[in-house]
Design an enzyme around this catalytic site. Structure first.
Site, short mmCIF file in Angstrom:
data_model
loop_
_atom_site.label_atom_id
_atom_site.label_comp_id
_atom_site.label_asym_id
_atom_site.label_seq_id
_atom_site.Cartn_x
_atom_site.Cartn_y
_atom_site.Cartn_z
CD GLU A 162 -2.78 -1.24 2.46
OE1 GLU A 162 -2.67 -0.34 3.33
OE2 GLU A 162 -3.57 -2.20 2.59
CD GLU A 269 -4.88 -7.73 2.21
OE1 GLU A 269 -5.69 -7.03 2.85
OE2 GLU A 269 -3.67 -7.43 2.10
#
Length: 364
Positions: A162, A269
């Site tokens: 991220e 995820e």
């Protein structure tokens, strides 16, 4: 002679019973396959776990349905390396041993992230801020120690997590990593991980990676790494989606774009919220509904079916799909972005039973 004939008869009956029993077991397995069995010709099916998930009825369900696990929190920097001279291996070791003992794969998550970072890593011995040289040394020491411990056991790592900004005009996310090291820490993290385990697959991992503006920035960064021959092997699309997004077109275009870099793709995820996307934490509003209505249940099932249909189209590029938690009994979305608002994002309900969404995934 009679005794001999009698023994032969007994042996024949016993042998027949044994083969019949074996056949019954095989048929039973074929008649009641798990997710991993439906997708054995496509890609691995994984799930995020904690020490609790691998026990008792949840552990039984996990082994029936999945052939890969990802530690949800146990390998993040804060839990596993809380102080400079202290590593906490207990839960991570337990999960790795569980995977090895049951012959399932394990993905490591995550080596470098702007969240869940211990405060000490950004401070020098005097309590002030670290310089670039010291921070990169600490990053290398951390990655070398963690990846080295699980060398040959953890087959893939989310190395950098991220780092791309959410705002359209923001390339890299503001963080102390970026503030102190500039962009260099990204390539360095991959290099350190590759040195620690040359055989491990190394991934960049991010969310909203299908939205055109953020997708373009992720592609830009990955292409720069690939062109510089940095050892990045894949891109992880987190898949924290909802029944409302992404569109089929956005997902297909994204998969084609990332595949054009020659990188392996994994959905890392996955969950499908029944609510529209929100980024910022907020309180639950009075009277705000939080039940899985029949309409939302069908919408979720249909959406899961469409997404997996697209995944199957890209089976040459996608090597794994991992769900973020086992069932609706325990999901991080119960606390984010609205703490206390129940969500139902997974294929198994709070009683660990298959939902309609499960049928949407396997009926093909």
């Amino acid at each position: 002679m009679r005794t001999t004939k009698f023994l032969i008869a007994i042996f024949t009956v016993t042998l027949f019973a044994a083969f019949s029993s074996c056949g019954s077991y095989t048929r039973a397995k074929k008649n009641n396959p798990g997710l991993k069995d439906y997708y054995q010709s496509y890609f691995n099916i994984g799930v995020a776990v904690s020490a609790q998930t691998i026990k008792e009825e949840q552990g039984t369900l996990l082994l029936k349905e999945f052939n890969s696990i990802t530690p949800e929190n146990a390998m993040k920097m804060q839990p596993i390396h809380p102080r400079e001279d202290v590593y906490n291996w207990t839960e991570a070791d337990a999960l790795v041993n569980f995977a090895l003992n049951n012959r399932i794969k394990i993905r490591g998550h995550t080596l470098c992230w702007h969240e869940q970072v211990p405060a000490w890593i950004f401070k020098n011995s005097s309590g002030g801020g670290v310089d670039k040289e010291l921070l990169l040394k600490r990053l290398k020491d951390h990655i070398t120690t963690v990846v080295g411990r699980y060398k040959g056991k953890v087959y893939a790592w989310d190395v950098v997590n991220e780092v791309i900004g959410d705002e359209d005009d923001q390339y890299l996310r503001p963080s102390l990593w970026k503030e102190i090291c500039g962009e260099e820490f990204i390539a360095k993290a991959f290099e350190y991980a590759h040195q620690a385990d040359p055989d491990a697959l190394l991934f960049y991992n991010d969310y909203n990676s299908e939205r055109p503006a953020k997708r373009a920035k992720i592609y830009k960064m990955l292409k720069k790494l690939v062109d510089a021959k940095v050892p990045v092997h894949g891109v992880g699309l987190q898949g924290h989606w909802s029944v409302f997004e992404p569109s089929d077109t956005e997902l297909r275009e994204s998969l084609k774009l990332y595949a054009s870099l020659g990188l392996q793709i994994q959905i890392t995820e996955m969950d499908l919220s029944i609510y529209k996307w929100e980024k910022n934490l907020r309180a639950k509003k009075p009277g705000e509904p939080d039940s899985l209505t029949a309409v939302l249940e069908k919408k979720q099932s249909d959406r899961y079916a469409r997404l997996f249909s697209i995944f199957r189209e890209f089976k040459k590029n996608i090597s794994s799909v991992t769900f973020w938690n086992l069932s609706d009994r325990s999901t991080w979305l119960d606390q984010y972005p609205v703490p206390g608002r129940k969500n139902y994002p997974l294929l198994f309900d709070q009683n660990l039973q298959r939902k309609k969404a499960y049928r949407g995934v396997v009926n093909f």
